[in-house]
Design a protein around this motif. Sequence first.
Motif, PDB file in Angstrom:
ATOM      1  N   TYR A   1     -28.456  15.791 -16.072  1.00  0.00           N
ATOM      2  CA  TYR A   1     -28.041  17.306 -15.564  1.00  0.00           C
ATOM      3  C   TYR A   1     -26.659  17.422 -14.788  1.00  0.00           C
ATOM      4  O   TYR A   1     -26.251  16.686 -14.029  1.00  0.00           O
ATOM      5  N   CYS A   2     -25.869  18.282 -15.493  1.00  0.00           N
ATOM      6  CA  CYS A   2     -24.680  18.776 -14.823  1.00  0.00           C
ATOM      7  C   CYS A   2     -24.806  19.866 -14.038  1.00  0.00           C
ATOM      8  O   CYS A   2     -25.975  20.469 -14.093  1.00  0.00           O
ATOM      9  N   LEU A   3     -23.890  20.138 -13.240  1.00  0.00           N
ATOM     10  CA  LEU A   3     -24.104  21.439 -12.042  1.00  0.00           C
ATOM     11  C   LEU A   3     -23.361  22.633 -12.461  1.00  0.00           C
ATOM     12  O   LEU A   3     -22.224  22.253 -12.993  1.00  0.00           O
ATOM     13  N   LYS A   4     -23.745  23.750 -12.396  1.00  0.00           N
ATOM     14  CA  LYS A   4     -23.077  24.961 -12.404  1.00  0.00           C
ATOM     15  C   LYS A   4     -23.147  25.780 -11.358  1.00  0.00           C
ATOM     16  O   LYS A   4     -23.952  26.356 -10.920  1.00  0.00           O
ATOM     17  N   LYS A   5     -21.840  26.210 -11.109  1.00  0.00           N
ATOM     18  CA  LYS A   5     -21.780  27.194  -9.828  1.00  0.00           C
ATOM     19  C   LYS A   5     -21.004  28.253 -10.637  1.00  0.00           C
ATOM     20  O   LYS A   5     -21.575  29.220 -11.163  1.00  0.00           O
ATOM     21  N   LYS A   6     -19.797  28.129 -10.618  1.00  0.00           N
ATOM     22  CA  LYS A   6     -18.995  29.190 -11.562  1.00  0.00           C
ATOM     23  C   LYS A   6     -18.619  28.634 -12.789  1.00  0.00           C
ATOM     24  O   LYS A   6     -18.252  29.159 -13.760  1.00  0.00           O
ATOM     25  N   LYS A   7     -18.502  27.253 -12.455  1.00  0.00           N
ATOM     26  CA  LYS A   7     -17.831  26.624 -13.892  1.00  0.00           C
ATOM     27  C   LYS A   7     -19.043  25.361 -14.089  1.00  0.00           C
ATOM     28  O   LYS A   7     -19.433  24.752 -12.857  1.00  0.00           O
ATOM     29  N   LEU A   8     -19.197  24.785 -15.117  1.00  0.00           N
ATOM     30  CA  LEU A   8     -20.017  23.418 -15.144  1.00  0.00           C
ATOM     31  C   LEU A   8     -19.107  22.037 -14.774  1.00  0.00           C
ATOM     32  O   LEU A   8     -17.961  22.071 -15.068  1.00  0.00           O
ATOM     33  N   LYS A   9     -19.818  21.318 -14.220  1.00  0.00           N
ATOM     34  CA  LYS A   9     -19.263  20.196 -13.539  1.00  0.00           C
ATOM     35  C   LYS A   9     -20.211  18.963 -13.593  1.00  0.00           C
ATOM     36  O   LYS A   9     -21.493  19.210 -13.253  1.00  0.00           O
ATOM     37  N   CYS A  10     -19.912  17.865 -14.253  1.00  0.00           N
ATOM     38  CA  CYS A  10     -20.687  16.715 -14.444  1.00  0.00           C
ATOM     39  C   CYS A  10     -20.049  15.739 -13.633  1.00  0.00           C
ATOM     40  O   CYS A  10     -18.824  15.679 -13.307  1.00  0.00           O
ATOM     41  N   LEU A  11     -21.059  14.590 -13.252  1.00  0.00           N
ATOM     42  CA  LEU A  11     -20.420  13.312 -12.525  1.00  0.00           C
ATOM     43  C   LEU A  11     -19.813  12.866 -13.130  1.00  0.00           C
ATOM     44  O   LEU A  11     -19.799  12.753 -14.616  1.00  0.00           O
ATOM     45  N   GLY A  12     -18.930  11.792 -12.553  1.00  0.00           N
ATOM     46  CA  GLY A  12     -17.900  10.752 -13.510  1.00  0.00           C
ATOM     47  C   GLY A  12     -18.319   9.981 -14.155  1.00  0.00           C
ATOM     48  O   GLY A  12     -19.656   9.675 -14.318  1.00  0.00           O
ATOM     49  N   SER A  13     -17.629   9.214 -15.186  1.00  0.00           N
ATOM     50  CA  SER A  13     -18.199   8.449 -15.929  1.00  0.00           C
ATOM     51  C   SER A  13     -18.784   7.009 -15.377  1.00  0.00           C
ATOM     52  O   SER A  13     -19.579   6.208 -16.109  1.00  0.00           O
ATOM     53  N   SER A  14     -18.742   6.855 -13.937  1.00  0.00           N
ATOM     54  CA  SER A  14     -19.186   5.638 -13.507  1.00  0.00           C
ATOM     55  C   SER A  14     -20.678   5.739 -13.190  1.00  0.00           C
ATOM     56  O   SER A  14     -21.445   4.927 -12.794  1.00  0.00           O
ATOM     57  N   LYS A  15     -21.087   7.239 -13.299  1.00  0.00           N
ATOM     58  CA  LYS A  15     -22.575   7.615 -13.171  1.00  0.00           C
ATOM     59  C   LYS A  15     -23.380   7.605 -14.505  1.00  0.00           C
ATOM     60  O   LYS A  15     -22.848   7.866 -15.572  1.00  0.00           O
ATOM     61  N   GLY A  16     -24.410   6.945 -14.222  1.00  0.00           N
ATOM     62  CA  GLY A  16     -25.472   7.095 -15.668  1.00  0.00           C
ATOM     63  C   GLY A  16     -25.002   5.948 -16.470  1.00  0.00           C
ATOM     64  O   GLY A  16     -25.297   6.030 -17.528  1.00  0.00           O
ATOM     65  N   GLN A  17     -24.569   4.962 -16.090  1.00  0.00           N
ATOM     66  CA  GLN A  17     -24.068   3.643 -16.929  1.00  0.00           C
ATOM     67  C   GLN A  17     -25.337   3.050 -17.539  1.00  0.00           C
ATOM     68  O   GLN A  17     -26.444   2.954 -16.929  1.00  0.00           O
ATOM     69  N   SER A  18     -25.090   2.723 -18.714  1.00  0.00           N
ATOM     70  CA  SER A  18     -26.154   2.029 -19.604  1.00  0.00           C
ATOM     71  C   SER A  18     -26.459   0.577 -18.744  1.00  0.00           C
ATOM     72  O   SER A  18     -25.606  -0.068 -18.606  1.00  0.00           O
ATOM     73  N   HIS A  19     -27.779   0.313 -18.761  1.00  0.00           N
ATOM     74  CA  HIS A  19     -28.167  -1.115 -18.279  1.00  0.00           C
ATOM     75  C   HIS A  19     -28.153  -1.982 -19.183  1.00  0.00           C
ATOM     76  O   HIS A  19     -28.624  -1.774 -20.385  1.00  0.00           O
ATOM     77  N   PRO A  20     -28.077  -3.242 -18.816  1.00  0.00           N
ATOM     78  CA  PRO A  20     -28.227  -4.198 -19.691  1.00  0.00           C
ATOM     79  C   PRO A  20     -29.855  -4.693 -20.178  1.00  0.00           C
ATOM     80  O   PRO A  20     -30.545  -4.012 -19.299  1.00  0.00           O
TER      81      PRO A  20
END
Length: 345
Positions: free
Chosen positions: A292-311
């Motif tokens: 999930y991304c977050l929306k207040k006035k505009k949409l904001k997603c966490l950085g690329s380091s979040k939600g990394q694929s696991h081995p």
Amino acid sequence: MICDIMKILHHHVLSKRRVLAAALVIAAFLLLLSTDQISDKEKMRKLLCTLYGDEKKAVYENNVNDLQASVDRINDEISLLSAEHTGSFEQRLPQAIVMGVRKCGTRALLEMLRLHPSIAAAKPELHFFDDHYEKGLTWYRKQMPFSYADQITMEKTPAYFITSEAPDRIYRMNSSIKLLAIVRDPTVRTISDYTQISSHISNKNRNFPRFEDKVLVNGEIDTSYQAIKTSIYASYVKNWYEYFPDSQIMFVDGAKLIVDPLPEMKRVEQFLGLQDYFNGKEFVYNETKGFYCLKKKKLKCLGSSKGQSHPDVDPKVLRKLQDFFRPYNRKFFDLVGRKFDWELI
């Protein structure tokens, strides 16, 4: 209003020498646009982003995400000036802390809380109660955002959860503080911890052992491996309960926060005594990122380091980890009075 803007600028951006100059610039800026159909808040936002972007360009030139996050934090504080709040606008010691657990979703939890108008959150992670305690509470207070008396000031440092001195130090600061810890399946948390560290090492062109080689020694779970130790939640929870009653500690379900944020955030809202605000519109699922991304006035997603694929992990090692953690999980459930749906990987 200009005086409060100066507090924020001085805290985040400007040297003392430039505060007066910035005040004159802001006053002139407001006067120039006084006939425009733009609110004072929007004028301040545009000016502040410009000032902050120029000031920090060299520092953040290689990290757009960090720069945007910093600007967003300042924008949040500026937004407060036009909101309906009571009391003085100043820096306060926190009334709530997200104190753990690493790689369980602490950043997502903090960013979701930032959406609430009654929350004023500091930048992550301050590490005061583990690494910088000798600097004193005056230093700590200066790291906090400006807020009103009717808001809750908070910070997030996951390392507090496993720091033996942290409960006592936090209690001495504020014995009535509210504490939040987000947890997830210990096996998944261990893999996520490994993934982040191995990614950092790989980016430096250095070799890193396979996951199986890190968690096993002579075919048995290596209990000296920090990622394993951190995942034994029960061993740390006891220390926190020696200082704080369970009414002041909430354990958030990290798995549920990922798949369906609203119910967990309503629980957090109630725990912190916040006004009813979250309704689900703030959380927008991103199919590409898988969270999930977050929306207040505009949409904001966490950085690329979040939600990394696991081995991919050997299924036998996964089962061994689950068997190892199971008795500790049961002890943890008993301690916190809540059962989590783990071992579903």
